[in-house]
Design a protein around this motif. Structure first.
Motif, PDB file in Angstrom:
ATOM      1  N   ASN A 135     -50.579  -0.625 -44.879  1.00 24.96           N
ATOM      2  CA  ASN A 135     -51.919  -0.110 -45.148  1.00 24.96           C
ATOM      3  C   ASN A 135     -51.905   1.413 -45.079  1.00 24.96           C
ATOM      4  O   ASN A 135     -50.865   2.030 -44.784  1.00 24.96           O
ATOM      5  CB  ASN A 135     -52.945  -0.711 -44.179  1.00 24.96           C
ATOM      6  CG  ASN A 135     -52.634  -0.404 -42.718  1.00 24.96           C
ATOM      7  OD1 ASN A 135     -52.177   0.681 -42.378  1.00 24.96           O
ATOM      8  ND2 ASN A 135     -52.888  -1.373 -41.841  1.00 24.96           N
ATOM      9  N   HIS A 136     -53.064   2.031 -45.338  1.00 21.79           N
ATOM     10  CA  HIS A 136     -53.121   3.498 -45.421  1.00 21.79           C
ATOM     11  C   HIS A 136     -52.702   4.153 -44.112  1.00 21.79           C
ATOM     12  O   HIS A 136     -51.939   5.132 -44.097  1.00 21.79           O
ATOM     13  CB  HIS A 136     -54.536   3.947 -45.801  1.00 21.79           C
ATOM     14  CG  HIS A 136     -54.702   5.443 -45.811  1.00 21.79           C
ATOM     15  ND1 HIS A 136     -54.171   6.238 -46.820  1.00 21.79           N
ATOM     16  CD2 HIS A 136     -55.304   6.289 -44.922  1.00 21.79           C
ATOM     17  CE1 HIS A 136     -54.451   7.509 -46.553  1.00 21.79           C
ATOM     18  NE2 HIS A 136     -55.139   7.562 -45.426  1.00 21.79           N
ATOM     19  N   SER A 137     -53.180   3.611 -43.001  1.00 17.11           N
ATOM     20  CA  SER A 137     -52.858   4.181 -41.693  1.00 17.11           C
ATOM     21  C   SER A 137     -51.368   4.069 -41.395  1.00 17.11           C
ATOM     22  O   SER A 137     -50.739   5.029 -40.919  1.00 17.11           O
ATOM     23  CB  SER A 137     -53.672   3.479 -40.605  1.00 17.11           C
ATOM     24  OG  SER A 137     -53.298   3.936 -39.327  1.00 17.11           O
ATOM     25  N   GLU A 138     -50.780   2.907 -41.678  1.00 12.30           N
ATOM     26  CA  GLU A 138     -49.349   2.712 -41.451  1.00 12.30           C
ATOM     27  C   GLU A 138     -48.516   3.639 -42.335  1.00 12.30           C
ATOM     28  O   GLU A 138     -47.486   4.173 -41.900  1.00 12.30           O
ATOM     29  CB  GLU A 138     -48.974   1.258 -41.724  1.00 12.30           C
ATOM     30  CG  GLU A 138     -49.501   0.265 -40.699  1.00 12.30           C
ATOM     31  CD  GLU A 138     -49.288  -1.173 -41.100  1.00 12.30           C
ATOM     32  OE1 GLU A 138     -49.159  -2.033 -40.212  1.00 12.30           O
ATOM     33  OE2 GLU A 138     -49.257  -1.449 -42.329  1.00 12.30           O
ATOM     34  N   THR A 139     -48.975   3.837 -43.574  1.00 12.08           N
ATOM     35  CA  THR A 139     -48.251   4.707 -44.503  1.00 12.08           C
ATOM     36  C   THR A 139     -48.267   6.151 -44.030  1.00 12.08           C
ATOM     37  O   THR A 139     -47.259   6.865 -44.119  1.00 12.08           O
ATOM     38  CB  THR A 139     -48.848   4.610 -45.917  1.00 12.08           C
ATOM     39  OG1 THR A 139     -48.744   3.256 -46.377  1.00 12.08           O
ATOM     40  CG2 THR A 139     -48.116   5.517 -46.890  1.00 12.08           C
ATOM     41  N   GLN A 140     -49.407   6.610 -43.507  1.00 14.72           N
ATOM     42  CA  GLN A 140     -49.487   7.979 -43.006  1.00 14.72           C
ATOM     43  C   GLN A 140     -48.585   8.165 -41.793  1.00 14.72           C
ATOM     44  O   GLN A 140     -47.908   9.184 -41.653  1.00 14.72           O
ATOM     45  CB  GLN A 140     -50.929   8.341 -42.638  1.00 14.72           C
ATOM     46  CG  GLN A 140     -51.109   9.805 -42.247  1.00 14.72           C
ATOM     47  CD  GLN A 140     -50.609  10.771 -43.317  1.00 14.72           C
ATOM     48  OE1 GLN A 140     -51.018  10.707 -44.466  1.00 14.72           O
ATOM     49  NE2 GLN A 140     -49.690  11.657 -42.925  1.00 14.72           N
ATOM     50  N   THR A 141     -48.560   7.154 -40.929  1.00 17.34           N
ATOM     51  CA  THR A 141     -47.663   7.207 -39.769  1.00 17.34           C
ATOM     52  C   THR A 141     -46.210   7.266 -40.225  1.00 17.34           C
ATOM     53  O   THR A 141     -45.397   8.021 -39.673  1.00 17.34           O
ATOM     54  CB  THR A 141     -47.875   5.981 -38.861  1.00 17.34           C
ATOM     55  OG1 THR A 141     -49.217   5.988 -38.384  1.00 17.34           O
ATOM     56  CG2 THR A 141     -46.925   5.998 -37.682  1.00 17.34           C
ATOM     57  N   LEU A 142     -45.874   6.472 -41.241  1.00 14.68           N
ATOM     58  CA  LEU A 142     -44.512   6.458 -41.776  1.00 14.68           C
ATOM     59  C   LEU A 142     -44.152   7.808 -42.386  1.00 14.68           C
ATOM     60  O   LEU A 142     -43.029   8.296 -42.225  1.00 14.68           O
ATOM     61  CB  LEU A 142     -44.378   5.360 -42.831  1.00 14.68           C
ATOM     62  CG  LEU A 142     -43.012   5.271 -43.521  1.00 14.68           C
ATOM     63  CD1 LEU A 142     -41.933   4.863 -42.533  1.00 14.68           C
ATOM     64  CD2 LEU A 142     -43.067   4.284 -44.690  1.00 14.68           C
ATOM     65  N   THR A 143     -45.102   8.432 -43.079  1.00 14.91           N
ATOM     66  CA  THR A 143     -44.869   9.749 -43.680  1.00 14.91           C
ATOM     67  C   THR A 143     -44.430  10.752 -42.621  1.00 14.91           C
ATOM     68  O   THR A 143     -43.444  11.479 -42.793  1.00 14.91           O
ATOM     69  CB  THR A 143     -46.142  10.249 -44.387  1.00 14.91           C
ATOM     70  OG1 THR A 143     -46.520   9.310 -45.394  1.00 14.91           O
ATOM     71  CG2 THR A 143     -45.913  11.600 -45.035  1.00 14.91           C
ATOM     72  N   ASP A 144     -45.162  10.787 -41.525  1.00 18.36           N
ATOM     73  CA  ASP A 144     -44.818  11.699 -40.425  1.00 18.36           C
ATOM     74  C   ASP A 144     -43.480  11.313 -39.799  1.00 18.36           C
ATOM     75  O   ASP A 144     -42.676  12.180 -39.431  1.00 18.36           O
ATOM     76  CB  ASP A 144     -45.918  11.682 -39.361  1.00 18.36           C
ATOM     77  CG  ASP A 144     -47.258  12.164 -39.904  1.00 18.36           C
ATOM     78  OD1 ASP A 144     -47.265  12.934 -40.882  1.00 18.36           O
ATOM     79  OD2 ASP A 144     -48.304  11.753 -39.347  1.00 18.36           O
TER      80      ASP A 144
END
Length: 260
Positions: A185-194
């Motif tokens: 999901n969007h939140s998981e993807t942002q965490t993965l980006t970092d």
């Protein structure tokens, strides 16, 4: 900075269909490099050639300046410091989260057959070292506390992190990430980006990734190669790729969509 991976004139066909057509690219050591393109462009095929799941019809694959990848088999990739993850998470269903990570160290484990069989002190020290390393990586990935739970029973985003942790256990020089944000999901993807940036910096590893999430690609990659129908149509920085007419036409759509 010197390249850690050079792909030169790579081509491969399946049943007369050219999946990769004379592709060349160079990935600098310590960089985060993205490979993107429309569905069916040949991105995963490139990864499969690099990681030796496929043997190309022609071309050169050079790793760390002098290692000819064509001389190695799939199972030998980890020994030279090149590991990958997959679009579909590949975990051992009957193992715990911790055991799934420990598997990533199997080829680096010290101690011979007799030492293992006799349970010598050196074997116990080695087991403790590997276990401590796995727990440290789990801490880094933010998944500590679930080490004794079944790996394959975790949420999809967590399973992706377990697979990534297993890759880190082998002390890689380069990690190939095949759609790491797929199913997140969007939140998981942002965490993965970092997290991808932190992995590169902490473990001093080069990262080569294929990903459909353009926000992740544009934020995390320093250089991007775009392919379509197996041919390279553009290569450059995220800003250069965003503003490249051929890229917008082939993959990214209208310019306002690119910057969304």
């Amino acid at each position: 900075m010197e390249p850690i991976l050079q792909v030169e004139n790579l081509s491969i066909s399946f049943g007369g269909l050219k999946a990769i057509d004379d592709l060349s690219l160079s990935v600098e050591k310590g960089s985060i490099y993205g490979l993107i393109g429309p569905n069916g462009a040949g991105k995963t095929t490139v990864f499969n050639c690099i990681s030796r799941f496929y043997t190309a019809d022609q071309g050169k694959l050079t790793f760390q300046g002098n290692v000819n990848l064509l001389n190695y088999k799939v199972h030998q990739m980890v020994d030279i410091g090149l590991v990958r993850t997959f679009q579909n998470v590949e975990l051992f269903k009957n193992l715990t989260v911790l055991e799934n990570l420990i598997i990533g160290q199997h080829s680096m484990t010290k101690g011979g057959f007799f030492a293992q069989g006799l349970r010598l002190p050196s074997v116990k020290r080695e087991e403790k070292r590997i276990r401590d390393k796995a727990l440290e990586i789990m801490d880094f990935l933010g998944i500590r506390g679930i080490e004794h739970l079944p790996g394959a029973a975790q949420p999809y985003g967590v399973m992706k992190l377990i697979e990534l942790g297993r890759a880190l256990m082998s002390d890689p020089k380069m990690i190939i990430l095949d759609e790491p944000a797929a199913g997140m999901n969007h939140s998981e993807t942002q965490t993965l980006t970092d997290l991808i940036k932190k992995i590169r910096d902490k473990f001093e590893v080069t990262i080569l990734l294929v990903e459909h999430d353009m926000n992740l690609v544009m934020e995390v990659c320093e250089k991007i190669c775009v392919i379509n129908f197996g041919k390279k149509i553009a290569e450059g920085t995220p800003n250069e790729i965003q503003n490249h007419p051929a890229v917008q036409e082939a993959y990214l759509g209208k310019e306002d969509e690119v910057h969304a």
